[in-house]
Motif scaffolding. Structure first.
Motif, PDB file in Angstrom:
ATOM      1  N   THR A   1       3.474   7.106  12.880  1.00 58.08           N
ATOM      2  CA  THR A   1       1.779   6.907  12.195  1.00 58.08           C
ATOM      3  C   THR A   1       1.270   7.920  13.043  1.00 58.08           C
ATOM      4  O   THR A   1       0.074   8.318  11.772  1.00 58.08           O
ATOM      5  N   MET A   2       1.052   8.521  14.152  1.00 54.61           N
ATOM      6  CA  MET A   2       0.523  10.134  14.131  1.00 54.61           C
ATOM      7  C   MET A   2       0.519  10.695  13.218  1.00 54.61           C
ATOM      8  O   MET A   2      -0.693  11.627  12.939  1.00 54.61           O
ATOM      9  N   LEU A   3       1.925  11.019  12.936  1.00 55.19           N
ATOM     10  CA  LEU A   3       1.789  11.980  12.290  1.00 55.19           C
ATOM     11  C   LEU A   3       1.405  11.612  10.958  1.00 55.19           C
ATOM     12  O   LEU A   3       1.028  13.205   9.590  1.00 55.19           O
ATOM     13  N   ASP A   4       2.129  10.895  10.094  1.00 57.89           N
ATOM     14  CA  ASP A   4       1.631  10.080   8.590  1.00 57.89           C
ATOM     15  C   ASP A   4       0.283  10.381   8.732  1.00 57.89           C
ATOM     16  O   ASP A   4      -0.812  10.840   8.001  1.00 57.89           O
ATOM     17  N   PHE A   5      -0.828   9.913   9.852  1.00 60.29           N
ATOM     18  CA  PHE A   5      -2.137   9.931  10.011  1.00 60.29           C
ATOM     19  C   PHE A   5      -2.490  11.292   9.272  1.00 60.29           C
ATOM     20  O   PHE A   5      -3.853  11.767   8.171  1.00 60.29           O
ATOM     21  N   PHE A   6      -2.249  12.514  10.476  1.00 66.59           N
ATOM     22  CA  PHE A   6      -2.524  13.496   9.942  1.00 66.59           C
ATOM     23  C   PHE A   6      -1.852  14.652   8.441  1.00 66.59           C
ATOM     24  O   PHE A   6      -2.429  15.282   8.499  1.00 66.59           O
ATOM     25  N   PHE A   7      -0.343  13.888   8.220  1.00 69.81           N
ATOM     26  CA  PHE A   7      -0.233  14.383   6.704  1.00 69.81           C
ATOM     27  C   PHE A   7      -1.097  13.829   5.489  1.00 69.81           C
ATOM     28  O   PHE A   7      -1.673  15.058   4.892  1.00 69.81           O
ATOM     29  N   TYR A   8      -1.368  12.207   5.526  1.00 70.14           N
ATOM     30  CA  TYR A   8      -2.219  12.033   4.845  1.00 70.14           C
ATOM     31  C   TYR A   8      -3.996  12.087   4.203  1.00 70.14           C
ATOM     32  O   TYR A   8      -3.946  12.312   3.653  1.00 70.14           O
ATOM     33  N   ASN A   9      -4.349  12.615   5.320  1.00 65.58           N
ATOM     34  CA  ASN A   9      -5.422  13.751   5.162  1.00 65.58           C
ATOM     35  C   ASN A   9      -5.926  14.247   5.646  1.00 65.58           C
ATOM     36  O   ASN A   9      -7.022  14.922   5.417  1.00 65.58           O
ATOM     37  N   GLU A  10      -4.627  15.060   5.409  1.00 62.69           N
ATOM     38  CA  GLU A  10      -4.923  16.395   5.549  1.00 62.69           C
ATOM     39  C   GLU A  10      -5.400  17.116   5.804  1.00 62.69           C
ATOM     40  O   GLU A  10      -6.519  18.412   5.780  1.00 62.69           O
ATOM     41  N   ILE A  11      -5.549  17.030   7.241  1.00 63.55           N
ATOM     42  CA  ILE A  11      -5.365  17.938   8.557  1.00 63.55           C
ATOM     43  C   ILE A  11      -5.381  17.823  10.090  1.00 63.55           C
ATOM     44  O   ILE A  11      -4.217  17.826  10.036  1.00 63.55           O
ATOM     45  N   SER A  12      -5.114  19.093  11.011  1.00 67.60           N
ATOM     46  CA  SER A  12      -4.555  19.488  11.569  1.00 67.60           C
ATOM     47  C   SER A  12      -5.471  18.632  12.813  1.00 67.60           C
ATOM     48  O   SER A  12      -6.723  18.714  13.245  1.00 67.60           O
ATOM     49  N   PRO A  13      -4.282  19.036  14.139  1.00 67.14           N
ATOM     50  CA  PRO A  13      -4.549  17.815  14.995  1.00 67.14           C
ATOM     51  C   PRO A  13      -5.681  19.152  15.555  1.00 67.14           C
ATOM     52  O   PRO A  13      -6.880  18.367  16.790  1.00 67.14           O
ATOM     53  N   ARG A  14      -5.218  20.439  15.704  1.00 63.32           N
ATOM     54  CA  ARG A  14      -6.270  20.814  16.236  1.00 63.32           C
ATOM     55  C   ARG A  14      -8.215  20.786  15.784  1.00 63.32           C
ATOM     56  O   ARG A  14      -9.008  21.874  16.606  1.00 63.32           O
ATOM     57  N   GLU A  15      -8.572  20.322  14.760  1.00 62.74           N
ATOM     58  CA  GLU A  15      -9.367  20.459  13.569  1.00 62.74           C
ATOM     59  C   GLU A  15     -10.715  19.927  14.444  1.00 62.74           C
ATOM     60  O   GLU A  15      -9.840  18.988  15.102  1.00 62.74           O
ATOM     61  N   LYS A  16     -11.575  20.008  14.593  1.00 63.75           N
ATOM     62  CA  LYS A  16     -12.755  19.324  15.050  1.00 63.75           C
ATOM     63  C   LYS A  16     -13.372  18.543  13.992  1.00 63.75           C
ATOM     64  O   LYS A  16     -13.560  19.213  12.975  1.00 63.75           O
ATOM     65  N   LEU A  17     -13.307  17.014  13.952  1.00 64.38           N
ATOM     66  CA  LEU A  17     -13.781  15.975  12.635  1.00 64.38           C
ATOM     67  C   LEU A  17     -15.726  15.992  12.831  1.00 64.38           C
ATOM     68  O   LEU A  17     -16.091  15.236  12.466  1.00 64.38           O
ATOM     69  N   GLY A  18     -15.956  17.027  14.025  1.00 66.55           N
ATOM     70  CA  GLY A  18     -17.577  16.822  13.548  1.00 66.55           C
ATOM     71  C   GLY A  18     -18.156  15.357  14.876  1.00 66.55           C
ATOM     72  O   GLY A  18     -17.099  15.510  16.180  1.00 66.55           O
TER      73      GLY A  18
END
Length: 126
Positions: free
Chosen positions: A34-51
């Motif tokens: 689920t975590m991998l799918d979240f990052f893949f579908y939302n096209e974000i990196s876990p290192r990015e800050k989302l605000g």
């Protein structure tokens, strides 16, 4: 049957993942997938800050709402209620009860009645 493979993690990271996985998912595999799918579908990196996080956004929204409520209460006290009272007083249809405006008139009227009787008595005597 499914085949499993081992991945090496530091103990602290493995413990954190296990606690998170047990809390939110049925299995560790489902959690990781689920975590991998979240990052893949939302096209974000876990290192990015989302605000700003949801908590900070919620806190700022609550502050704004409280400020708006305070402004509306102030407007109600200083503008709306007095204005409504003035308008209601203008459109009141009740007529005030008729009261004598001057109290002396009654006294004068009473004297007139007494004088009239005296005059009648004087006329009768003549």
């Amino acid at each position: 049957m499914y085949s499993f493979t081992g991945i090496r993690f530091k103990k602290e990271t493995a413990k954190r993942f296990q606690e998170f996985s047990r809390k939110h998912f049925k299995s560790h595999t489902e959690a990781m997938s689920t975590m991998l799918d979240f990052f893949f579908y939302n096209e974000i990196s876990p290192r990015e800050k989302l605000g700003p996080t949801g908590r900070t956004i919620e806190a700022s929204i609550k502050k704004r709402i409280n400020a708006v409520i305070a402004i509306m209460r102030d407007m109600e006290k200083t503008q709306t209620k007095p204005t409504v009272a003035m308008i209601e007083s203008l459109f009141q249809t009740e007529e005030p009860k008729k009261k004598p405006l001057i109290l002396e008139k009654k006294f004068v009227e009473e004297k007139k009645e007494v004088r009239f009787r005296e005059k009648q008595n004087q006329d009768n005597e003549l």
